[in-house]
Structure formats: structure tokens, C-alpha cells
Design an enzyme around this catalytic site. Structure first.
Site, PDB file in Angstrom:
ATOM      1  N   GLY A   1       0.807  -1.212   0.000  1.00  0.00           N
ATOM      2  CA  GLY A   1       0.000   0.000   0.000  1.00  0.00           C
ATOM      3  C   GLY A   1       0.845   1.270   0.000  1.00  0.00           C
TER       4      GLY A   1
ATOM      5  N   CYS B   1       4.492   6.489  18.713  1.00  0.00           N
ATOM      6  CA  CYS B   1       5.581   7.025  19.521  1.00  0.00           C
ATOM      7  C   CYS B   1       6.578   7.710  18.586  1.00  0.00           C
ATOM      8  CB  CYS B   1       6.258   5.893  20.269  1.00  0.00           C
ATOM      9  SG  CYS B   1       7.412   6.465  21.501  1.00  0.00           S
TER      10      CYS B   1
HETATM   11  C1  LIG Z   1      -1.595  -0.658   6.093  1.00  0.00           C
HETATM   12  C2  LIG Z   1      -1.964   0.586   5.376  1.00  0.00           C
HETATM   13  C3  LIG Z   1      -1.112   1.167   4.420  1.00  0.00           C
HETATM   14  C4  LIG Z   1       0.261   0.619   4.140  1.00  0.00           C
HETATM   15  O1  LIG Z   1       0.221  -0.572   3.432  1.00  0.00           O
HETATM   16  P1  LIG Z   1       1.547  -1.489   3.393  1.00  0.00           P
HETATM   17  O2  LIG Z   1       1.194  -2.582   2.444  1.00  0.00           O
HETATM   18  O3  LIG Z   1       1.783  -1.962   4.775  1.00  0.00           O
HETATM   19  O4  LIG Z   1       2.638  -0.616   2.859  1.00  0.00           O
HETATM   20  C5  LIG Z   1      -1.534   2.291   3.766  1.00  0.00           C
HETATM   21  N1  LIG Z   1      -2.734   2.840   4.016  1.00  0.00           N
HETATM   22  C6  LIG Z   1      -3.592   2.321   4.908  1.00  0.00           C
HETATM   23  C7  LIG Z   1      -4.920   2.955   5.120  1.00  0.00           C
HETATM   24  C8  LIG Z   1      -3.231   1.182   5.623  1.00  0.00           C
HETATM   25  O5  LIG Z   1      -4.068   0.684   6.534  1.00  0.00           O
END
Ligand SMILES: *Cc1c(COP(=O)(O)O)cnc(C)c1O
Length: 395
Positions: A70, A324
Site C-alpha cells: 500500500g 511514539c
Molecule cells: C496498512 C496501510 C497502508 C500501508 O500498506 P503497506 O502494504 O503496509 O505498505 C496504507 N494505508 C492504509 C490505510 C493502511 O491501513
């Protein structure tokens, strides 16, 4: 009892996804770019997964780009729209104050490069409106980026309406749908979405793999240079096992969406009802416009970190909204964005679960939280002042 209640942080990889992945680490481990048939078999699986995911999202396979997750998809979408906007003299971007840091930190970087960023205020119920977006759009707006479901409080944004406003004003629209895809119905065509980020490990797929959907005609820039994979837009040997596992997990998740799961909704409501019995507590985010698996509460007079540690001792694995930062405990930017004051925002708890949770486990969580909150309040000087009337209750 051990209860994992942190599915918004990550989920387990489903058995079915693991099984689908295994051959691509072993018998069919070729590189999809290799011309020999061993590589081409992997290539076929890659393209089948792309077609399956496109089908789930309501787009064409050519509009799917595989990323490492993400965060990378968010970065690439936002940077692409910014670069192409800049060429036309457009250096204004609209987002919200409660996005994931993958979005907010990318916007910070662009701000240093001279972009103007408008972060929309979020209403107390954890929702932004299409009207707010319409009012904020200007002649020089290069992008609107607004998350589908908030990762801390679980509220669902009116993405279809926001997308319609962006279409009408001809501004590209990106949504971080990492907490939405696989949980609620998401269709990029129906929802008027130009770019969308998703991540497999939030819906029982493997970690380290995600998708950037980018509508045909919307240009992308590379954030990773190298080979010509992903039609020249994302270099690096494709993670075929993870991609195959992601496609399987998404098909499974979409065939049994949380939002259609009456049992899960009933368990969520049982949890909210139980925790609401705690005096001077409050549910964060709208009661109705929320994803079924995420519940976030504030408890006055306590501190979230201690709450988490004591819950851990009782076998409940949860999360607080707070992060944190360099030694100082900053309350969650999401809770501040919905108007919680610092003292209250500090005492937050996020419980996120899937349909495998049982009523017995929900009841155990309620009892554990009640006991721990009471214990912490009895030791808290702030609570003593509140009870003695030397301070005003906020909740
Ligand atoms: C977990 C998350 C991400 C990051 O995704 P990754 O695959 O861990 O890089 C981005 N946006 C939201 C809303 C998330 O919950």
C-alpha cells in the site's frame, strides 16, 4: 486465552492463499521475464492473477500495476499526479488530515518541492463530504487523494460522491483503499476512482505485495527504476508467489465480504455495546458509516500505552491510535483530526478483528478492557482530580 484483535495492522495469510503460492516458490519458480517455458509458466500465473484482480475491482488487467504494498502504491499515485500536474502549471493537491502516513509524508515531501497542500478538516464523526471537496477544488488542483476507510477508526468515506465531483471538475482522484478492499464492496468504475491503492496483507493475503490501479489515460511515473516490468512503470522481478496469493485472498474475501456478514456485524455491535458501559468512554467515528471489523474507543483518565500492555498480559493483542515519535508520545493525528483533545486522544484503543472471532472472545475482551480501565483509573492522579471535581470530564 489469546485473542488477536489487530487485523487493521495486519492479518494472517489464509491457508488457501498459502497453498496457491507454494508451487511458485518451487516447481514453477521461473522468472516471468524469461523466454523459456519455465519462465512463461510463471508469466501465465502472473497474468491470470492480474486478470482476476482486475475482475474483482471492476477494471481491465492493463490498469493493474503490482507494487510492494500500500505504501508504495500511495507514493507512486501521488507523485505521478503531482509531476503531471506540475507540467500544466498545477501545483495544488487536496487531501484530508487523517490519511495514512504513506500519503501524508508523501504530501510533506511535495510541499517542500513547492506544492500547495489543502488538508480538509474531518467532521467529528470521522467523515469528509463531497461538498468539502467541491469547495476546495481550484483551477490549479492537480490531484484529490482521500482514503476509502480510515485505518484507525474504520469510518467509510463517501468515495463515489467525491469521485463524481472530481470527474465533473476534471481533477484526477486517488483513494487509499487499503482498509476497504476485501472488506466492503469496492468497484473503481462505479465509485468514479482514477487511482487506487490496495495491500494484500490487510485481507488475509501475504505481506509485501499490493496493487496500484491506474485508469487508462492517467499517466504514471516510476518510483523504482530498472527493468521493463509492469509495462515499464515498476521495475523489479515480479513477486509471483505473493501476487498469486493476493489474487486468491482477494477472490475469497470478496466472496464473503465483512459488510454482508450479519454475524460479524452482530459481534461488532456486541463489542461496542459492552465497551460503551464503561463510564466516560466514547466510540470514535460514526456509529453507522464504518467498516465492520474495526472499533476504536477513547477512555478518559487513562493512557493508551499502559492499557495496551496490560491487555497484552491478559492475552488481548490490540493497538492504540497513538504513535511514539522520537521519544515523545504524540496522540494519534486521526483522533486529533476528528476533534478529540490531547488528553482524551491519549486514552485510545483500537480493536480490529475478522469473522473468526467468537462471542466468547468478544465477551472476554469486554471484561478485560473494563478491568484494565478500572485498574488504571484507580492509580491515575488525573482520574482522582476528575472524580474530586478539580477537573472537568470531557467525555
Ligand atoms: C496498512 C496501510 C497502508 C500501508 O500498506 P503497506 O502494504 O503496509 O505498505 C496504507 N494505508 C492504509 C490505510 C493502511 O491501513
Amino acid at each position: 486465552m489469546k485473542i488477536y484483535a489487530d487485523n487493521a495492522a495486519t492479518t494472517s495469510t489464509s491457508k488457501a492463499a498459502i497453498e496457491a503460492m507454494l508451487p511458485y516458490m518451487d516447481a514453477i519458480c521461473g522468472n516471468p521475464s524469461s523466454l523459456h517455458s519455465f519462465g512463461q509458466e510463471a508469466k501465465e500465473a502472473l497474468e491470470q492473477a492480474r486478470a482476476d484482480i482486475a475482475n474483482e475491482l471492476g477494471c481491465t488487467p492493463r490498469e493493474i500495476y503490482f507494487t510492494s504494498g500500500g505504501s508504495e502504491a500511495d507514493n507512486q499515485a501521488i507523485i505521478s499526479a503531482a509531476k503531471f500536474g506540475e507540467r500544466k502549471g498545477k501545483k495544488h493537491i487536496i487531501s484530508t488530515a487523517f490519511e495514512h502516513h504513506a500519503v501524508l509524508h508523501t504530501l510533506d515531501k511535495l510541499k517542500k518541492e513547492g506544492f500547495e497542500i489543502t488538508l480538509l478538516d474531518v467532521h467529528e464523526n470521522g467523515v469528509v463530504t463531497a461538498e468539502q471537496v467541491a469547495e476546495a477544488i481550484r483551477e490549479d488542483t492537480a490531484l484529490v487523494t482521500i482514503m476509502y476507510v480510515n485505518n484507525e477508526i474504520g469510518t467509510i468515506q463517501p468515495i463515489r460522491e467525491i469521485g463524481a465531483v472530481c470527474r465533473e471538475k476534471k481533477v484526477p482522484f486517488h483513494t487509499d483503499a487499503v482498509q476497504a478492499v476485501g472488506h466492503i464492496r469496492v468497484n473503481v468504475a462505479d465509485d468514479n476512482i482514477d487511482m487506487l491503492s490496495l495491500s494484500a496483507h490487510k485481507f488475509h493475503g501475504p505481506k509485501g505485495i499490493g496493487v496500484l490501479y491506474c485508469k487508462l489515460g492517467i499517466p504514471l511515473v516510476n518510483v523504482i527504476e530498472g527493468g521493463a516490468q509492469e509495462r515499464g512503470k515498476r521495475a523489479g522481478t515480479e513477486n509471483v508467489p505473493a501476487i498469486v496469493g493476493m489474487a486468491k485472498a482477494l477472490k475469497d474475501a470478496n466472496s464473503n465480504l465483512d459488510c454482508d456478514n450479519a454475524e460479524l456485524l452482530a459481534k461488532r455491535d456486541r463489542l461496542i455495546a459492552g465497551l460503551s458501559e464503561i463510564p466516560h468512554s466514547a466510540l470514535n467515528g460514526d456509529r453507522e458509516k464504518r467498516c465492520p471489523g474495526t472499533v476504536n474507543f477513547c477512555f478518559e483518565g487513562i493512557e493508551g500505552e499502559s492499557l495496551l500492555l496490560l491487555l497484552d498480559d491478559k492475552g488481548v493483542y490490540a493497538s492504540s491510535g497513538s504513535a511514539c515519535t522520537s521519544g515523545s508520545l504524540d496522540p494519534s493525528h486521526v483522533l486529533l483530526a476528528i476533534g478529540r483533545v490531547h488528553d482524551v486522544a491519549h486514552g485510545s484503543l483500537r480493536l480490529s478483528f475478522d469473522s473468526s472471532i467468537t462471542d466468547e472472545e468478544i465477551d472476554y475482551i469486554i471484561k478485560a478492557v473494563k478491568d484494565v480501565v478500572e485498574y488504571l483509573r484507580n492509580m491515575s492522579p488525573v482520574w482522582r482530580d476528575l472524580m474530586a471535581g478539580k477537573r472537568q470530564f470531557i467525555l
